[in-house]
Design a protein around this motif. Structure first.
Motif, PDB file in Angstrom:
ATOM      1  N   GLY A  58      62.757  57.886 -10.342  1.00 49.01           N
ATOM      2  CA  GLY A  58      62.731  56.453 -10.482  1.00 49.01           C
ATOM      3  C   GLY A  58      61.185  55.859 -11.343  1.00 49.01           C
ATOM      4  N   LEU A  59      60.758  56.741 -11.452  1.00 49.94           N
ATOM      5  CA  LEU A  59      59.068  56.567 -11.836  1.00 49.94           C
ATOM      6  C   LEU A  59      58.854  56.959 -13.536  1.00 49.94           C
ATOM      7  N   VAL A  60      59.622  57.841 -14.207  1.00 49.97           N
ATOM      8  CA  VAL A  60      60.196  57.728 -15.734  1.00 49.97           C
ATOM      9  C   VAL A  60      61.289  56.464 -16.001  1.00 49.97           C
ATOM     10  N   VAL A  61      62.265  55.641 -15.180  1.00 46.31           N
ATOM     11  CA  VAL A  61      63.220  54.865 -15.298  1.00 46.31           C
ATOM     12  C   VAL A  61      61.706  53.224 -15.585  1.00 46.31           C
ATOM     13  N   ALA A  67      57.965  50.308 -20.572  1.00 52.85           N
ATOM     14  CA  ALA A  67      58.312  49.791 -22.063  1.00 52.85           C
ATOM     15  C   ALA A  67      58.644  48.570 -22.390  1.00 52.85           C
ATOM     16  N   ARG A  68      59.880  48.135 -22.399  1.00 56.82           N
ATOM     17  CA  ARG A  68      60.543  46.978 -22.921  1.00 56.82           C
ATOM     18  C   ARG A  68      59.785  45.752 -22.524  1.00 56.82           C
ATOM     19  N   PHE A  69      59.375  45.965 -21.127  1.00 57.47           N
ATOM     20  CA  PHE A  69      58.984  45.025 -20.238  1.00 57.47           C
ATOM     21  C   PHE A  69      57.635  44.889 -19.083  1.00 57.47           C
ATOM     22  N   PRO A  70      56.742  44.537 -19.970  1.00 53.71           N
ATOM     23  CA  PRO A  70      55.804  44.976 -18.931  1.00 53.71           C
ATOM     24  C   PRO A  70      54.942  44.515 -17.990  1.00 53.71           C
ATOM     25  N   VAL A  73      55.900  46.105 -14.845  1.00 55.25           N
ATOM     26  CA  VAL A  73      54.678  47.540 -14.904  1.00 55.25           C
ATOM     27  C   VAL A  73      53.642  46.750 -13.710  1.00 55.25           C
ATOM     28  N   ARG A  74      53.680  44.896 -15.231  1.00 59.52           N
ATOM     29  CA  ARG A  74      52.173  44.343 -13.892  1.00 59.52           C
ATOM     30  C   ARG A  74      52.463  44.083 -12.254  1.00 59.52           C
ATOM     31  N   ARG A  75      53.436  44.162 -12.029  1.00 53.61           N
ATOM     32  CA  ARG A  75      54.512  43.482 -11.224  1.00 53.61           C
ATOM     33  C   ARG A  75      54.481  44.269 -10.010  1.00 53.61           C
ATOM     34  N   ALA A  76      54.350  45.849 -10.451  1.00 54.92           N
ATOM     35  CA  ALA A  76      54.092  46.969  -9.346  1.00 54.92           C
ATOM     36  C   ALA A  76      52.433  47.593  -9.153  1.00 54.92           C
ATOM     37  N   GLU A  77      51.702  46.858  -9.811  1.00 53.83           N
ATOM     38  CA  GLU A  77      50.663  47.143 -10.278  1.00 53.83           C
ATOM     39  C   GLU A  77      50.114  46.769  -8.464  1.00 53.83           C
TER      40      GLU A  77
END
Length: 141
Positions: A58-61, A67-70, A73-77
């Motif tokens: 899941g973390l690799v996903v 990487a494609r949709f930054p 990642v900001r939503r998971a912060e």
């Protein structure tokens, strides 16, 4: 910024949020995202029979899609930052498990020491040889 009716029926300004919906706090949305990715990773492991934990997949996903949709990642912060800040608390259950299984660890001390020492030495040799090759390539350029 939208309007929110308060208890008296008056419209009051809604504070800007980082979550997906105004009524869902950002941390809950981020936790839902992380748990969803863990579930996706577990499903992928079950389907493909990979010898890797579903949470890792899941973390690799998250890494690949992030990487494609930054923005993802900001939503998971909001959930990721507190988890990383208190990461040492996640080591308590394995520590308790190691202490409760101390007799098993003592009986397996030789193979465990060989595995840990061997993996350390292998990693050190691989990292050292890779660094030497990279330095030689840089000198030749």
């Amino acid at each position: 910024m939208g309007l929110n009716p308060d208890a008296g029926g008056r419209d009051v300004p809604r504070p800007p949020g980082r979550g997906w919906a105004p009524h869902v706090p950002a941390v809950l949305a981020a936790l839902a995202l992380l748990l969803g990715l863990q579930l996706l990773g577990t499903l992928l492991v079950d389907v493909t029979h990979l010898p890797v934990p579903g949470a890792v997949v899941g973390l690799v996903v998250l890494l690949v899609v992030g990487a494609r949709f930054p923005g993802l990642v900001r939503r998971a912060e909001p959930a990721g930052e507190p988890l990383l800040k208190h990461l040492q608390l996640l080591f308590v259950p394995p520590g308790v498990g190691a202490l409760t299984q101390l007799s098993t660890l003592v009986h397996s001390a030789g193979p465990l020491a060989l595995a840990v020492g061997g993996s350390f030495a292998t990693g050190l040799v691989v990292a050292g040889s890779l660094l030497q090759k990279m330095l030689r390539r840089r000198e030749s350029v």
